[in-house]
Design a protein around this motif. Structure first.
Motif, PDB file in Angstrom:
ATOM      1  N   GLU A 120       3.744 -22.170 -32.225  1.00  0.00           N
ATOM      2  CA  GLU A 120       3.155 -22.929 -33.370  1.00  0.00           C
ATOM      3  C   GLU A 120       3.989 -23.247 -34.406  1.00  0.00           C
ATOM      4  N   ALA A 158      -7.246 -19.836 -27.199  1.00  0.00           N
ATOM      5  CA  ALA A 158      -8.749 -20.153 -26.511  1.00  0.00           C
ATOM      6  C   ALA A 158      -8.804 -21.412 -25.560  1.00  0.00           C
ATOM      7  N   ARG A 159      -7.789 -22.341 -25.823  1.00  0.00           N
ATOM      8  CA  ARG A 159      -7.680 -23.629 -24.804  1.00  0.00           C
ATOM      9  C   ARG A 159      -6.992 -23.341 -23.567  1.00  0.00           C
ATOM     10  N   TRP A 183       0.508 -13.151 -27.804  1.00  0.00           N
ATOM     11  CA  TRP A 183       0.113 -13.577 -29.297  1.00  0.00           C
ATOM     12  C   TRP A 183       1.629 -13.891 -29.856  1.00  0.00           C
ATOM     13  N   THR A 236      -5.173 -19.177 -32.572  1.00  0.00           N
ATOM     14  CA  THR A 236      -6.289 -18.840 -31.908  1.00  0.00           C
ATOM     15  C   THR A 236      -7.045 -19.748 -31.243  1.00  0.00           C
ATOM     16  N   ARG A 237      -6.921 -21.038 -31.663  1.00  0.00           N
ATOM     17  CA  ARG A 237      -7.342 -22.260 -30.974  1.00  0.00           C
ATOM     18  C   ARG A 237      -6.454 -22.519 -29.842  1.00  0.00           C
ATOM     19  N   ARG A 238      -5.283 -22.470 -30.147  1.00  0.00           N
ATOM     20  CA  ARG A 238      -4.068 -22.704 -28.943  1.00  0.00           C
ATOM     21  C   ARG A 238      -4.581 -21.689 -27.761  1.00  0.00           C
ATOM     22  N   GLU A 263      -1.937 -16.044 -19.360  1.00  0.00           N
ATOM     23  CA  GLU A 263      -2.208 -15.951 -20.889  1.00  0.00           C
ATOM     24  C   GLU A 263      -0.987 -15.644 -21.501  1.00  0.00           C
ATOM     25  N   THR A 316      -2.950 -18.551 -38.183  1.00  0.00           N
ATOM     26  CA  THR A 316      -3.859 -17.736 -37.196  1.00  0.00           C
ATOM     27  C   THR A 316      -4.849 -18.542 -36.721  1.00  0.00           C
ATOM     28  N   SER A 317      -5.325 -19.355 -37.259  1.00  0.00           N
ATOM     29  CA  SER A 317      -6.388 -20.395 -36.703  1.00  0.00           C
ATOM     30  C   SER A 317      -5.961 -21.165 -35.724  1.00  0.00           C
ATOM     31  N   ARG A 318      -4.826 -21.847 -36.087  1.00  0.00           N
ATOM     32  CA  ARG A 318      -4.091 -22.691 -35.241  1.00  0.00           C
ATOM     33  C   ARG A 318      -3.847 -21.802 -33.694  1.00  0.00           C
ATOM     34  N   ASP A 323      -4.381 -20.544 -41.729  1.00  0.00           N
ATOM     35  CA  ASP A 323      -4.025 -21.740 -41.155  1.00  0.00           C
ATOM     36  C   ASP A 323      -3.486 -21.387 -39.875  1.00  0.00           C
TER      37      ASP A 323
END
Length: 108
Positions: free
Chosen positions: A34, A98-99, A27, A94-96, A24, A90-92, A88
């Motif tokens: 990103e 999570a995948r 951060w 987070t999604r990255r 993983e 941090t959301s991107r 925007d």
């Protein structure tokens, strides 16, 4: 005299991944990736974005490569220089993550 003792080996900063599971990312690595992807998609240079964000080109390069842990102020400035809001970005990220991460298995 006394006995010679060996220094203990340094512990890994992160535990080794299971053989079937990719490590993983940290951060700072995901944030950097990103930011770099957004900058390149906008066809902007490091110098341009760094100048608008008020940071050095060297520092932004290190952030993009996941070598520096930027403060929220720096992230906000760089995101703003790229036309993004901090939420925007941090959301991107987070999604990255999570995948990539998948489900968490907790040992009892």
């Amino acid at each position: 005299m006394g006995d010679v003792l060996a220094f203990p080996s340094r512990p890994e900063s992160r535990p080794a991944p299971e053989p079937h599971q990719a490590a993983e990312p940290l951060w700072r690595e995901a944030v950097g990736r990103e930011l770099r992807e957004e900058r390149r998609a906008a066809e902007r240079t490091l110098a341009d974005v760094a100048g608008r964000a008020g940071v050095s080109t060297q520092y932004l390069s290190e952030v993009e490569r996941g070598l520096k842990e930027p403060s929220s102020e720096i992230l906000g400035a760089v995101a703003g220089a790229l036309g993004l809001r901090l939420v925007d970005l941090t959301s991107r990220v987070t999604r990255r993550l999570a995948r990539i991460a998948g489900p968490v298995c907790l040992a009892a």
